[in-house]
Motif scaffolding. Structure first.
Motif, PDB file in Angstrom:
ATOM      1  N   GLY A 137       1.019  -1.012  -0.091  1.00  0.00           N
ATOM      2  CA  GLY A 137       0.093  -0.192  -0.080  1.00  0.00           C
ATOM      3  C   GLY A 137       0.683   1.369  -0.062  1.00  0.00           C
ATOM      4  O   GLY A 137       0.432   2.322  -0.513  1.00  0.00           O
ATOM      5  N   VAL A 138       2.138   1.137   0.747  1.00  0.00           N
ATOM      6  CA  VAL A 138       2.951   2.345   0.613  1.00  0.00           C
ATOM      7  C   VAL A 138       3.620   2.600  -0.779  1.00  0.00           C
ATOM      8  O   VAL A 138       3.966   3.785  -1.156  1.00  0.00           O
ATOM      9  CB  VAL A 138       4.106   1.995   1.308  1.00  0.00           C
ATOM     10  CG1 VAL A 138       5.036   3.310   1.698  1.00  0.00           C
ATOM     11  CG2 VAL A 138       3.544   1.774   3.037  1.00  0.00           C
ATOM     12  N   MET A 139       3.666   1.516  -1.572  1.00  0.00           N
ATOM     13  CA  MET A 139       4.451   1.694  -2.869  1.00  0.00           C
ATOM     14  C   MET A 139       3.392   0.910  -3.999  1.00  0.00           C
ATOM     15  O   MET A 139       3.835   0.530  -4.862  1.00  0.00           O
ATOM     16  CB  MET A 139       5.620   0.834  -2.742  1.00  0.00           C
ATOM     17  CG  MET A 139       6.407   1.028  -1.571  1.00  0.00           C
ATOM     18  SD  MET A 139       8.044   0.064  -1.572  1.00  0.00           S
ATOM     19  CE  MET A 139       8.992   0.710  -2.961  1.00  0.00           C
ATOM     20  N   GLN A 140       2.284   1.542  -3.771  1.00  0.00           N
ATOM     21  CA  GLN A 140       1.302   1.096  -4.913  1.00  0.00           C
ATOM     22  C   GLN A 140       1.595   1.290  -6.262  1.00  0.00           C
ATOM     23  O   GLN A 140       1.360   0.529  -7.341  1.00  0.00           O
ATOM     24  CB  GLN A 140      -0.081   1.583  -4.519  1.00  0.00           C
ATOM     25  CG  GLN A 140      -1.058   1.361  -5.308  1.00  0.00           C
ATOM     26  CD  GLN A 140      -2.073   0.144  -5.178  1.00  0.00           C
ATOM     27  OE1 GLN A 140      -1.291  -0.663  -4.189  1.00  0.00           O
ATOM     28  NE2 GLN A 140      -2.871  -0.293  -5.950  1.00  0.00           N
ATOM     29  N   ASN A 141       2.230   2.542  -6.743  1.00  0.00           N
ATOM     30  CA  ASN A 141       2.314   2.898  -7.874  1.00  0.00           C
ATOM     31  C   ASN A 141       3.572   2.148  -8.617  1.00  0.00           C
ATOM     32  O   ASN A 141       4.051   2.137  -9.639  1.00  0.00           O
ATOM     33  CB  ASN A 141       2.724   4.473  -7.836  1.00  0.00           C
ATOM     34  CG  ASN A 141       1.447   5.334  -7.851  1.00  0.00           C
ATOM     35  OD1 ASN A 141       0.436   4.902  -7.907  1.00  0.00           O
ATOM     36  ND2 ASN A 141       1.782   6.786  -7.470  1.00  0.00           N
ATOM     37  N   HIS A 142       4.360   1.379  -7.607  1.00  0.00           N
ATOM     38  CA  HIS A 142       5.588   0.719  -8.097  1.00  0.00           C
ATOM     39  C   HIS A 142       4.968  -0.595  -8.893  1.00  0.00           C
ATOM     40  O   HIS A 142       5.902  -1.171  -9.860  1.00  0.00           O
ATOM     41  CB  HIS A 142       6.591   0.353  -7.030  1.00  0.00           C
ATOM     42  CG  HIS A 142       7.449   1.278  -6.416  1.00  0.00           C
ATOM     43  ND1 HIS A 142       6.875   2.650  -5.929  1.00  0.00           N
ATOM     44  CD2 HIS A 142       8.817   1.137  -6.475  1.00  0.00           C
ATOM     45  CE1 HIS A 142       8.069   3.127  -5.898  1.00  0.00           C
ATOM     46  NE2 HIS A 142       9.139   2.386  -6.040  1.00  0.00           N
ATOM     47  N   TYR A 143       3.662  -0.800  -8.832  1.00  0.00           N
ATOM     48  CA  TYR A 143       3.241  -2.178  -9.369  1.00  0.00           C
ATOM     49  C   TYR A 143       1.938  -2.256  -9.954  1.00  0.00           C
ATOM     50  O   TYR A 143       1.494  -3.128 -10.304  1.00  0.00           O
ATOM     51  CB  TYR A 143       2.979  -2.952  -8.103  1.00  0.00           C
ATOM     52  CG  TYR A 143       4.220  -3.194  -7.315  1.00  0.00           C
ATOM     53  CD1 TYR A 143       5.419  -4.056  -7.912  1.00  0.00           C
ATOM     54  CD2 TYR A 143       4.542  -2.636  -6.014  1.00  0.00           C
ATOM     55  CE1 TYR A 143       6.608  -4.270  -7.146  1.00  0.00           C
ATOM     56  CE2 TYR A 143       5.853  -2.989  -5.410  1.00  0.00           C
ATOM     57  CZ  TYR A 143       6.926  -3.820  -5.990  1.00  0.00           C
ATOM     58  OH  TYR A 143       7.941  -3.905  -5.106  1.00  0.00           O
TER      59      TYR A 143
END
Length: 250
Positions: A137-143
């Motif tokens: 959830g902290v790095m949603q845009n990474h995936y």
């Protein structure tokens, strides 16, 4: 990371409720008729699991592979925006192994899978699912599609390097090496593929357990989880540190 309530009196009830909820989610998927896209997704996960580098030796156990597969598949179907991409498999395994190792009060690398009971597997799998969801959830845009978060982070790493070590930056540019060429994997797998297995708990997992029978509190400040919402920025600067460390070898 917010998975366990700060109020000790609420922890047992909260954990029990989350574990039951995950069990129902996983069972529902087992009983549902999967569409063609879902089967393609499941097949991709099954292909990627044997390629996992992090704690590879533990994936030789069928129980571990199936648990990781269920966590990835359940999370992917419930989060279609990011779904599943290669690299997520590397992130789940440290959670699962750390939770299982807690039952034996040993560091992750000393886990004896043969001594783990079925109920312990279920508990560790459920806890791994919720922590994995929270972590992503902290790095949603990474995936998400096209992985724009990683693209943006690669650009920021390039700008940081340009300011911190212009000589190395110019050397890479002259050689036609884009930061994206090597930093993409770093950012996608959070360096878990780049370091020995013994370093993984220090990088990532130990913060889950503020009180254990082996002293992990020493390492709390060194973990990714301690960064919270600032993790993407931390990883970008971590990339810079790695580049500066070996800059003289260019």
């Amino acid at each position: 990371m917010g998975y366990v309530p700060l109020n000790a009196d609420r922890r047992k009830i909260s954990l029990g409720r989350k574990r039951i909820k995950y069990t129902h989610l996983a069972e529902k998927l087992d009983n549902d008729i999967l569409g063609s896209d879902d089967l393609v997704l499941l097949h991709q996960i099954q292909i990627d699991l044997p390629r996992t580098v992090v704690y590879r030796e533990f994936l030789e156990h069928a129980e571990i592979r199936l648990a990781v597969q269920r966590v990835l598949f359940t999370r992917a179907l419930r989060n279609p925006t990011s779904s599943y991409v290669q690299g997520m498999n590397e992130l789940v395994v440290p959670f699962l192994i750390a939770f299982l190792a807690e039952f034996q009060a040993v560091p992750p690398l000393e886990l004896d899978v043969s001594e783990i009971t079925t109920s312990q597997f279920h508990v560790a799998e459920a806890d791994s699912y919720w922590c994995f969801c929270k972590f992503l959830g902290v790095m949603q845009n990474h995936y998400t599609f096209g992985q724009p978060g990683i693209q943006e982070s690669c650009f920021k790493v390039k700008e940081l390097l340009k300011r911190a070590d212009s000589e190395l930056y110019e050397h890479l540019t002259n050689e036609g090496v884009d930061v994206l060429h090597f930093a993409f994997r770093w950012l996608n797998c959070l360096f878990l593929r780049e370091f020995p297995a013994k370093c993984i708990p220090r990088l990532m997992v130990n913060h889950i357990f503020p009180v254990t029978r082996f002293q992990v509190k020493t390492f709390v400040k060194d973990t990714y989880l301690a960064e919270g919402d600032d993790l993407p920025h931390f990883i970008e600067h971590f990339c810079l540190v790695i580049l500066l460390k070996w800059s003289a070898q260019k």
